[in-house]
Design a protein around this motif. Structure first.
Motif: not given
Lengths: 301, 394
Positions: B238-239, B391-392, B394, B370, B339-340, B372-373
């Motif tokens: 997921y993250c 956090s993401r 990717d 968006r 996040v996801k 990211r965190n």
């Protein structure tokens, strides 16, 4: 994990204060100066807070990087007092103090509050492995670079819990005990008695003496220690201690420690081992109610 | 080392399972109502899980004739979902279970006490043998088949955050390969009266961050996440859990400091562990209990860190109530999905900004943002403040 060193020990049990194995004067008025605060504190809170404060005496608040506490049952007297007031007052006009103090992290929180310590502060409440969990966390903290990690364990007897534990068959082998034990942990040794914690391992569920002995041998082997060199501190019943004596060839006679029982007694066994074992390698064997077991391996600093 | 969140499980007043929870957050369906599943004379809203213990036991395929603490039942439901979601083999030795609870089996103990108080030989023992915090944890671990490291943390309302933090650190120290971490708490007379005695329960539906906020509502539930090193994950995580920290306010046993020192400490330290600047946080799941004291103190700490660039934030407490030892377990699940999927959750009941706070939370459900965190906060008695950063991957 690298070894961690216990550089201070402090115990309050049977109304006696023992610091680094030496008896000292226990004066609650001196340790917790505010009389109103002291009066509000239940026995376990007073005992735990005083023990923790004495253990870090002389250290600055900024130099203490963590406070980690353990308790099997928490603040039972406060818990019962609050439940009783709910019933007696039919949920009306309740005094919040026992509720506030019933929280498991009261002692760790009070130590932080009284000394202004803003660092990591966590409490474990997991039966006979509460202290072991806290010790594992403390050892990780030291390995993460933290200094002066304050580690403590506290449990109390109350009349009600004694009656309940008797009815549950938990006092068949040993009478109940209580006490507070605190330690300061660091990455390097200091002081003349400092001991190194080399290994901590835990198991849950019934454990036969055969399995226990296998586990002891495994632990010694993993740490490259000759079994015969071990000094055993037996925080288990005497039948098990006798079996260990019979089955393992030990140079040192095992030290029988257990004379009472409570969930965090292993903390007191650790204090005992540090201040009484003269061997280079000491293994503390703990058994709480035959459901929680631990091995704590100590070396000399 | 990257620590991946690979499984999620949640039960709360707004749903059984993660997807029902999210659906309720999306559609604005809160869980508040009069207490139905436990006896109390207090007339305050609570967010109960909408099932009796017998119904919960049946849902869990347990023998409904036996006695279970509600804390244990709720915990098993969420933990089982998280384990199945992650697809981990729990029979392996290095799988751990770290649970938290603030009251353990108190729901049963207070029933026991009614008989016991007048005669210590009375009261059914099966009602008190699950009193201690470790009892629910051991029960859940046994039911799941986890025989590795098992422990219980109890630091009041930040408990589950600390459980998740311990799990992450044990992975970092290579002491475990996978860990199920979170918390569970059932509502009971004890806690409801406790918060009542502190006079911080709102008789109305709570209003986090609103100028008219007047206290909190309690809730119950459980939430767990599964953490693994990212290379060990069976599926795309997921993250990541990139930051975690606990700090102490050291100001008051129950209240928080006006400067929000503990909250400032835990948020700053968690971001430092994650190696993030304030500008990289895209959403804050605030603790936001709706007490006048907490929200002001938390907002002050947020301003100290983020200045005039405070990221979108909200409190889910008006949906699920303050679920105490379970709160950061459930809210970690929400944060991971934020996040996801770029979710931002609505802060229900916010109408007018408090001048002293000077900040307004998000009030609409959003997705695809968006994110990211995410910074997620949980604060408890004893000045115990914990922050996590998700956090993401990717």
């Amino acid at each position: 994990m690298k070894p961690v060193y216990i550089t201070r020990t402090c115990q309050i049990a049977n109304d006696q204060l023992v610091m680094d194995g030496v008896e000292a004067v226990l004066d609650y008025k001196e340790i917790i100066a505010d009389p109103a605060l002291r009066r509000r504190m239940s026995r376990i809170v007073k005992m735990g807070v005083a023990c923790g404060l004495k253990c870090i005496e002389g250290l600055t608040p900024e130099s203490i990087d963590a406070i980690i506490t353990a308790t099997g049952f928490g603040c039972l007297a406060d818990t019962e007092k609050f439940i009783e007031s709910i019933v007696a007052n039919s949920e009306r006009l309740l005094n919040p103090t026992p509720f506030i103090q019933s929280t498991f992290n009261t002692i760790g929180g009070q130590i932080a509050l009284l000394r202004g310590i803003h660092s990591y502060n966590v409490t474990y409440a997991h039966r006979g492995l509460s202290f072991e969990s806290a010790l594992i966390d403390a050892a990780m903290q030291v390995n993460e670079g933290k200094k002066n990690v304050l580690l403590g364990a506290i449990d109390e007897i109350t009349a009600s819990s004694a009656d309940i534990q008797r009815r549950l068959g938990m006092t068949r082998e040993y009478e109940l005990g209580e006490g507070a034990n605190f330690f300061v942990l660091n990455a390097t040794a200091s002081g003349n008695k400092s001991a190194a914690v080399l290994d901590i391992d835990t198991r849950s569920g019934r454990l036969t003496d055969d399995k226990l002995i296998e586990w002891i041998v495994e632990t010694a082997n993993r740490n490259g220690i000759e079994i015969s060199d071990l000094c055993i501190v037996a925080n288990c019943n005497t039948a098990t201690t006798d079996n260990i004596k019979k089955r393992l060839s030990l140079k040192n006679k095992p030290l029988q420690f257990k004379t009472c029982d409570y969930p965090t007694l292993s903390a007191r066994a650790l204090d005992f081992a540090i201040n009484n074992s003269t061997a280079n390698k000491t293994l503390i064997i703990s058994d709480y109610q035959h459901i929680n077991h631990s091995l704590i391996l100590l070396g000399r600093g | 080392m990257r620590i991946a969140v690979t499984g999620l499980g949640a039960v709360s007043g707004i749903g059984f399972g993660v997807s029902e929870n999210i659906e309720s957050l999306r559609t604005g369906r809160h869980g508040m109502g009069k207490p139905r599943f436990f006896q109390t004379t207090l007339d305050v809203p609570v967010s109960e899980v909408k099932a009796t213990n017998t119904e919960l036991a049946k849902r869990l395929n347990l023998n409904a004739e036996r006695t279970y603490s509600r804390t244990a039942l709720l915990g098993l439901m969420a933990a089982r979902e998280a384990v199945a979601d992650a697809g981990i083999d729990v029979s392996k030795k290095r799988v751990g279970f770290i649970s938290s609870t603030s009251v353990g089996g108190m729901d049963l103990s207070e029933v026991f006490y009614n008989d016991f108080r007048t005669d210590h030989n009375r009261g059914r023992l099966r009602l008190v043998s699950q009193h201690d915090c470790g009892a629910s944890t051991e029960f859940i671990a046994n039911q799941l088949g986890i025989s590795g490291f098992v422990t219980t943390i109890s630091t009041a309302c930040s408990s589950a955050g600390n459980a998740i933090m311990l799990g992450a650190r044990m992975l970092q120290h290579n002491m475990l390969d996978a860990v199920v971490a979170g918390g569970t708490d059932a509502l009971c007379k004890f806690t409801l009266n406790g918060f009542g005695s502190l006079m911080i329960l709102d008789k109305e539906h709570c209003r986090p961050f609103d100028a008219t906020r007047a206290g909190l509502n309690l809730g119950e539930g459980a939430g767990y996440i599964v953490l693994q090193r990212s290379e060990d994950a069976a599926h795309a995580p997921y993250c990541l859990l990139t930051g975690y920290a606990n700090a102490n306010d050291a100001y008051h046993q129950t209240g928080c400091s006006p400067e929000g020192n503990g909250a400032f400490g835990s948020m700053s330290a968690a971001m430092a562990v994650a190696g993030l600047q304030p500008s990289e946080i895209d959403y804050i799941n605030v603790h936001g209990t709706a007490t006048p004291n907490n929200d002001l103190s938390e907002a002050t700490a947020i301003r100290r860190i983020f200045g005039d660039r405070v990221p979108p934030f909200s409190s889910v407490k008006a949906f699920i109530g303050h679920t105490l030892g379970a709160s950061e377990g459930i809210e970690a699940v929400y944060s991971a999905l934020s996040v996801k999927n770029g979710y931002v959750y609505p802060n229900l009941n916010f109408k007018s900004a408090d001048e002293a706070i000077g900040l307004a939370p998000e009030t609409e459900f959003a997705e695809g943002r968006r994110v990211r965190n995410v910074l997620s906060n949980a604060f408890g008695f004893g000045g115990n403040d914990t922050s996590l950063v998700f956090s993401r991957a990717d």
